[in-house]
Design a protein around this motif. Structure first.
Motif, PDB file in Angstrom:
ATOM      1  N   TYR A  43       0.835  -1.212   0.000  1.00 55.34           N
ATOM      2  CA  TYR A  43       0.000   0.000   0.000  1.00 55.34           C
ATOM      3  C   TYR A  43       0.864   1.254   0.000  1.00 55.34           C
ATOM      4  CZ  TYR A  43      -3.627  -3.327   1.318  1.00 55.34           C
ATOM      5  OH  TYR A  43      -4.482  -4.400   1.344  1.00 55.34           O
ATOM      6  N   LEU A  44       1.931   1.217   0.798  1.00 56.30           N
ATOM      7  CA  LEU A  44       2.820   2.381   0.907  1.00 56.30           C
ATOM      8  C   LEU A  44       3.511   2.663  -0.422  1.00 56.30           C
ATOM      9  CD1 LEU A  44       4.083   4.490   2.815  1.00 56.30           C
ATOM     10  CD2 LEU A  44       5.859   2.826   3.334  1.00 56.30           C
TER      11      LEU A  44
ATOM     12  N   TYR B 236       3.289   5.810  -3.260  1.00 54.79           N
ATOM     13  CA  TYR B 236       4.434   6.629  -3.702  1.00 54.79           C
ATOM     14  C   TYR B 236       4.771   6.355  -5.165  1.00 54.79           C
ATOM     15  CZ  TYR B 236       5.509   8.643   0.844  1.00 54.79           C
ATOM     16  OH  TYR B 236       5.453   9.380   1.994  1.00 54.79           O
ATOM     17  N   GLY B 237       4.759   5.090  -5.542  1.00 61.88           N
ATOM     18  CA  GLY B 237       5.122   4.729  -6.905  1.00 61.88           C
ATOM     19  C   GLY B 237       4.186   5.345  -7.935  1.00 61.88           C
ATOM     20  N   VAL B 238       2.882   5.177  -7.730  1.00 63.51           N
ATOM     21  CA  VAL B 238       1.908   5.716  -8.694  1.00 63.51           C
ATOM     22  C   VAL B 238       1.961   7.247  -8.704  1.00 63.51           C
ATOM     23  CG1 VAL B 238      -0.565   5.944  -9.188  1.00 63.51           C
ATOM     24  CG2 VAL B 238       0.394   3.708  -8.668  1.00 63.51           C
TER      25      VAL B 238
ATOM     26  N   ILE C 210       0.535   9.543   4.418  1.00 66.68           N
ATOM     27  CA  ILE C 210       0.078  10.901   4.768  1.00 66.68           C
ATOM     28  C   ILE C 210       0.935  11.969   4.084  1.00 66.68           C
ATOM     29  CG2 ILE C 210       1.520  11.276   6.856  1.00 66.68           C
ATOM     30  CD1 ILE C 210      -0.911  12.473   8.223  1.00 66.68           C
ATOM     31  N   PHE C 211       2.227  11.661   3.847  1.00 64.90           N
ATOM     32  CA  PHE C 211       3.133  12.678   3.302  1.00 64.90           C
ATOM     33  C   PHE C 211       2.854  12.991   1.834  1.00 64.90           C
ATOM     34  CE2 PHE C 211       5.604  10.642   6.783  1.00 64.90           C
ATOM     35  CZ  PHE C 211       5.520  11.717   7.655  1.00 64.90           C
ATOM     36  N   ILE C 212       2.078  12.163   1.171  1.00 63.84           N
ATOM     37  CA  ILE C 212       1.629  12.549  -0.172  1.00 63.84           C
ATOM     38  C   ILE C 212       0.114  12.745  -0.218  1.00 63.84           C
ATOM     39  CG2 ILE C 212       3.460  11.896  -1.776  1.00 63.84           C
ATOM     40  CD1 ILE C 212       2.243   9.169  -1.983  1.00 63.84           C
ATOM     41  N   HIS C 213      -0.627  11.990   0.586  1.00 66.05           N
ATOM     42  CA  HIS C 213      -2.087  12.070   0.523  1.00 66.05           C
ATOM     43  C   HIS C 213      -2.597  13.455   0.948  1.00 66.05           C
ATOM     44  CE1 HIS C 213      -6.292  10.929   0.874  1.00 66.05           C
ATOM     45  NE2 HIS C 213      -6.294  11.389   2.119  1.00 66.05           N
ATOM     46  N   VAL C 214      -2.167  13.915   2.100  1.00 69.78           N
ATOM     47  CA  VAL C 214      -2.672  15.205   2.602  1.00 69.78           C
ATOM     48  C   VAL C 214      -2.210  16.374   1.717  1.00 69.78           C
ATOM     49  CG1 VAL C 214      -2.682  16.798   4.570  1.00 69.78           C
ATOM     50  CG2 VAL C 214      -2.972  14.343   4.955  1.00 69.78           C
TER      51      VAL C 214
ATOM     52  N   THR D 126      -4.225   7.531  -3.269  1.00 67.14           N
ATOM     53  CA  THR D 126      -3.483   7.285  -2.027  1.00 67.14           C
ATOM     54  C   THR D 126      -4.448   7.092  -0.854  1.00 67.14           C
ATOM     55  OG1 THR D 126      -3.222   9.669  -1.729  1.00 67.14           O
ATOM     56  CG2 THR D 126      -1.399   8.501  -2.754  1.00 67.14           C
ATOM     57  N   GLY D 127      -5.577   7.780  -0.908  1.00 67.97           N
ATOM     58  CA  GLY D 127      -6.586   7.602   0.138  1.00 67.97           C
ATOM     59  C   GLY D 127      -7.144   6.186   0.130  1.00 67.97           C
TER      60      GLY D 127
END
Lengths: 33, 230
Positions: free
Chosen positions: A5-6, A10-12, B55-59, B108-109
């Motif tokens: 999931y992580l 980041y990848g996408v 959170i570091f990309i989603h928010v 990401t959510g």
């Protein structure tokens, strides 16, 4: 499992940002000629 | 600052290049710093483990999706009121990047929701209003592309963008107005952040990186639009 999931996030994300940049650079080259 | 001087596409064109370059360099530096803090310095969350690092990309992506829409509507409204060519161009240049950040926020959510909520998607107010935002962006882009006359397409797009602004406070306040699965705001202007200082720093650095990236990309795109003749 949680790593999928992580890194999927980041990848996408960065892949899409690079695609946007690549398409934009292509448009820059096309409009300059 | 000579605002009306720079309202002309011809005079704005060289200025846009200088700003785009500076913002592009800043975006890269901030992203490196943000990823370092977010992925290496920030501690593992006691409850969620490593997956919270989404959170570091989603928010930041969710913030940018709303902010870019407000800026797009602002430029579109300015074009509608003052009939300036550059305003419509700016609105058109912002839309694809806004749509991209909206998709990233949703994607990401979903990937964060699965391990923490047990589901990728739920039709709650926050998620649904963010999805509507994506449709508004796509509608704006499609509307602009479907009308050949540039003045008419800018006016039609402006009306859609302005009407769609009503969705922004709905997204922002949805977690307060309705019972949602989505958590409340992580950061507020009125209270201290409810997270560790390094987590907060990583999030702010990534938000600034996305902000600089958006400015750089939008300005490069508006230069293309100017070269294409508007």
């Amino acid at each position: 499992m949680n790593h999928w999931y992580l890194w999927g996030s980041y990848g996408v994300t960065f892949a899409l940002l690079f695609v946007e940049l690549a398409l934009l650079m292509k448009r820059v080259r096309e409009t300059k000629t | 600052m000579k605002w009306f001087w720079y309202a002309s596409p011809e005079t704005f064109y060289p200025l846009a290049r200088r700003i785009a370059l500076a913002c592009g360099v800043a975006a890269a530096a901030l992203a490196v710093a943000g990823l370092y803090v977010g992925l290496i310095v920030a501690p593992t969350d006691a409850q969620q483990g490593e997956v919270y690092r989404i959170i570091f990309i989603h928010v930041p992506a969710a913030w940018m999706s709303m902010f870019i829409y407000v800026m797009m509507a602002f430029w579109a409204a300015l074009g509608l009121a003052l009939n300036t060519r550059l305003s419509g161009m700016m609105a058109r240049a912002l839309a694809p990047t806004g749509a991209l950040f909206t998709f990233i926020a949703l994607w990401t959510g979903a990937l964060w929701g699965r391990p923490t909520w047990g589901t990728y998607w739920v039709w709650d107010a926050r998620l649904t209003s963010e999805l509507i935002l994506l449709f508004l962006y796509l509608g704006f882009i499609a509307l602009q592309a479907s009308i050949d006359d540039r003045r008419r397409s800018d006016r039609a797009g402006a009306v859609l963008a302005i009407v769609g602004v009503v969705n922004i406070p709905i997204i922002y306040y949805s977690v307060q107005w309705w019972n949602t699965l989505h958590q409340g705001a992580s950061v507020s202007f009125t209270r201290a952040p409810s997270m560790a200082a390094t987590m907060f720093a990583g999030m702010i650095l990534m938000a600034l990186a996305f902000w600089m990236y958006s400015i750089a990309v939008s300005l490069v795109r508006v230069r293309c639009i100017i070269r294409e003749g508007g």
